[in-house]
Design a protein around this motif. Sequence first.
Motif, short mmCIF file in Angstrom:
data_model
loop_
_atom_site.label_atom_id
_atom_site.label_comp_id
_atom_site.label_asym_id
_atom_site.label_seq_id
_atom_site.Cartn_x
_atom_site.Cartn_y
_atom_site.Cartn_z
N ILE A 135 0.85 -1.19 0.00
CA ILE A 135 0.00 0.00 0.00
C ILE A 135 0.89 1.23 0.00
CG2 ILE A 135 -1.75 1.30 1.27
CD1 ILE A 135 -2.60 -1.33 2.59
N ASP A 136 0.63 2.15 -0.93
CA ASP A 136 1.29 3.46 -0.92
C ASP A 136 0.53 4.31 0.09
OD1 ASP A 136 2.28 5.97 -1.31
OD2 ASP A 136 2.05 5.98 -3.49
N SER A 137 1.12 4.48 1.27
CA SER A 137 0.43 5.18 2.35
C SER A 137 0.91 6.62 2.52
CB SER A 137 0.59 4.40 3.66
OG SER A 137 1.96 4.21 3.98
N ARG A 138 1.52 7.16 1.46
CA ARG A 138 1.90 8.58 1.53
C ARG A 138 0.67 9.48 1.40
NH1 ARG A 138 6.46 8.20 -3.03
NH2 ARG A 138 4.74 6.95 -3.91
N ARG A 139 -0.47 8.89 1.06
CA ARG A 139 -1.75 9.60 1.05
C ARG A 139 -2.77 8.70 1.74
NH1 ARG A 139 -4.40 7.66 -3.89
NH2 ARG A 139 -2.88 6.52 -5.18
N PRO A 140 -3.88 9.27 2.20
CA PRO A 140 -4.87 8.45 2.92
C PRO A 140 -5.35 7.28 2.07
CG PRO A 140 -5.35 10.78 3.20
CD PRO A 140 -4.25 10.69 2.19
N VAL A 207 -2.50 -4.49 17.32
CA VAL A 207 -3.65 -3.60 17.45
C VAL A 207 -4.91 -4.44 17.27
CG1 VAL A 207 -3.64 -2.99 14.99
CG2 VAL A 207 -4.72 -1.45 16.64
N THR A 208 -5.92 -4.17 18.11
CA THR A 208 -7.18 -4.90 18.03
C THR A 208 -8.32 -3.92 17.84
OG1 THR A 208 -7.64 -4.84 20.41
CG2 THR A 208 -6.29 -6.67 19.58
N LEU A 209 -9.44 -4.44 17.36
CA LEU A 209 -10.66 -3.65 17.23
C LEU A 209 -11.80 -4.45 17.85
CD1 LEU A 209 -11.93 -1.57 14.27
CD2 LEU A 209 -13.44 -3.26 15.28
N GLY A 210 -12.62 -3.77 18.64
CA GLY A 210 -13.77 -4.44 19.24
C GLY A 210 -13.48 -4.92 20.64
N GLY A 211 -14.32 -5.83 21.11
CA GLY A 211 -14.26 -6.25 22.51
C GLY A 211 -13.30 -7.38 22.74
N ASN A 212 -13.68 -8.29 23.61
CA ASN A 212 -12.82 -9.42 23.97
C ASN A 212 -13.66 -10.70 23.92
OD1 ASN A 212 -10.77 -11.02 24.84
ND2 ASN A 212 -10.67 -10.20 26.93
N PRO A 213 -13.43 -11.58 22.92
CA PRO A 213 -12.38 -11.47 21.91
C PRO A 213 -12.66 -10.36 20.91
CG PRO A 213 -13.79 -13.33 21.41
CD PRO A 213 -14.24 -12.82 22.74
N PRO A 214 -11.62 -9.83 20.31
CA PRO A 214 -11.82 -8.74 19.38
C PRO A 214 -12.46 -9.22 18.08
CG PRO A 214 -9.52 -9.41 19.40
CD PRO A 214 -10.20 -10.19 20.48
N GLN A 236 5.54 -3.11 8.29
CA GLN A 236 5.61 -4.50 7.84
C GLN A 236 4.52 -5.29 8.55
OE1 GLN A 236 8.07 -6.00 5.57
NE2 GLN A 236 6.45 -7.53 5.65
N LEU A 237 3.52 -5.71 7.81
CA LEU A 237 2.41 -6.46 8.39
C LEU A 237 2.70 -7.94 8.37
CD1 LEU A 237 -0.59 -6.44 9.45
CD2 LEU A 237 -1.23 -6.91 7.08
N TYR A 238 2.48 -8.61 9.50
CA TYR A 238 2.68 -10.05 9.59
C TYR A 238 1.36 -10.81 9.57
CZ TYR A 238 7.41 -8.77 10.84
OH TYR A 238 8.68 -8.23 10.81
N GLU A 239 0.33 -10.23 10.19
CA GLU A 239 -0.93 -10.96 10.28
C GLU A 239 -2.05 -9.96 10.47
OE1 GLU A 239 -0.92 -14.96 11.93
OE2 GLU A 239 -2.14 -14.15 13.55
N LEU A 240 -3.14 -10.16 9.75
CA LEU A 240 -4.33 -9.36 9.94
C LEU A 240 -5.53 -10.28 9.80
CD1 LEU A 240 -5.14 -5.82 8.59
CD2 LEU A 240 -6.83 -7.65 8.34
N GLU A 241 -6.36 -10.31 10.84
CA GLU A 241 -7.57 -11.12 10.83
C GLU A 241 -8.74 -10.21 11.14
OE1 GLU A 241 -7.32 -13.98 9.75
OE2 GLU A 241 -5.35 -14.78 10.31
N ALA A 242 -9.84 -10.41 10.43
CA ALA A 242 -11.03 -9.58 10.63
C ALA A 242 -12.26 -10.42 10.32
CB ALA A 242 -10.99 -8.35 9.73
N SER A 253 -6.88 0.80 7.34
CA SER A 253 -6.81 2.27 7.40
C SER A 253 -5.87 2.71 8.51
CB SER A 253 -8.21 2.85 7.61
OG SER A 253 -9.05 2.55 6.51
N TYR A 254 -5.93 2.03 9.64
CA TYR A 254 -5.02 2.35 10.75
C TYR A 254 -3.56 2.16 10.32
CZ TYR A 254 -2.19 1.37 14.88
OH TYR A 254 -1.16 1.35 15.79
N LEU A 255 -3.26 1.02 9.71
CA LEU A 255 -1.88 0.73 9.30
C LEU A 255 -1.37 1.76 8.30
CD1 LEU A 255 -2.31 -3.13 8.88
CD2 LEU A 255 -1.01 -2.00 10.70
#
Length: 405
Positions: A135-140, A207-214, A236-242, A253-255
């Motif tokens: 992702i080119d994150s130099r812009r939103p 980083v997490t989003l939501g409650g527990n478990p997220p 450098q992203l290693y893992e993303l689960e949603a 968006s956060y990353l």
Amino acid sequence: MSTVRFREVPRSRIDRVLDHAYLVFHEEDERPGEREFLRRCERLGAYEDDHLVGFLGALPLRLSVPGGQLPCAGLTYVSVAPTHRRRGVLSGMLQEQWRRCAAAGQPLAALWASEAAIYGRFGFGAATHLSTVEIDSRRPLALRVAPDDRPLRLLDPEEAPAVIGPCYEAERARRAGRPARDAYWWREQILPEEDEDDDELGPPRIVTLGGNPPAGYAVYRTRAGDDDAGTPGLVQLYELEADTAPVAAALWSYLAAIDLTGKVRAWGRPADDPLPLMATDNDQVRVTDTFPALWLRLVDAPAALTARRYAGPVDLALEIQDETLPANHGTFRLTSGPDGTRCDPTEDRPDLTLDVRDLAACYLGGVRPVRLLRAGLVTEHTAGAAEALEAALRTEFLPFTSDEF
């Protein structure tokens, strides 16, 4: 080969294993955690006159398959001394390993192939594939999906496994190809203090989003940019689960919005990751590479076929070609329906003939039998048999493996 013998390598000889591995893989320095990793493996050595000339480690894994999980030997550090190449050492070690798998009730074996050309002839098929995304994150980051607006939380790595572990387990249930993780695996393989391949990357961030478990989480590291060289800072992203697209949108968006960085790189994403579809601008979110990940071997093909769940009823006679493991070589009738699943030897005329490596590639749902038919790798004796097998093997999500071993 007649002078080579195979036996267990004791823990007291792990130094010798490391010396052998450094010779074969052209490495010099011991990596953090290597000894503990090897202690957790079953260690099979090939010896000639008490000299170690080959080595194979096997991690006792539990791999997710459609509808459940199965014991699996995770092969690692597979290596033969340069003085003993092309003398049958690797073949001998694998034959001994198949005997050990049978004794341990492991119908599957898997590995990450450093040389892909080697393992097909031993019955391994590439069962999962990964994509590298940048992702080119130099812009939103512009996405077509509105991000979930629940708050984000940064976790301490020490507390992270307890919080995000249930989320990972939920994803294992949805996607085949993922190993179970214990406390050691989280600590040393997923969240080590340093990245052994890039010492300029910072500590792990969660980083997490939501409650527990997220509802989702991301594991990443950052690296500062070099203004003089014009190199932006890196995430450098290693893992993303949603669990939903809006949750994924919030995490991406956060990353992409982390200060002092201009690029997000995700080395291993599922082949069906929705991010490229979610992106408004495909020049900003690019898939830069795709590659095979986990190579799978059906050590006990009938047991493996019986154990997985199928998308619908199936009744096919499959002729499996496996010159290495005679118990797999032959014709088996696979039936699955309301009364359960069976895979038994049969004298019936086969509907489909395929090599065990191709069956392994299809097993988790990642490779379509019809594609193999069109490539000339599967022989169809009954019209529509390949399509029928494909319909039965189909999964909602493609298999995914990012845990290297």
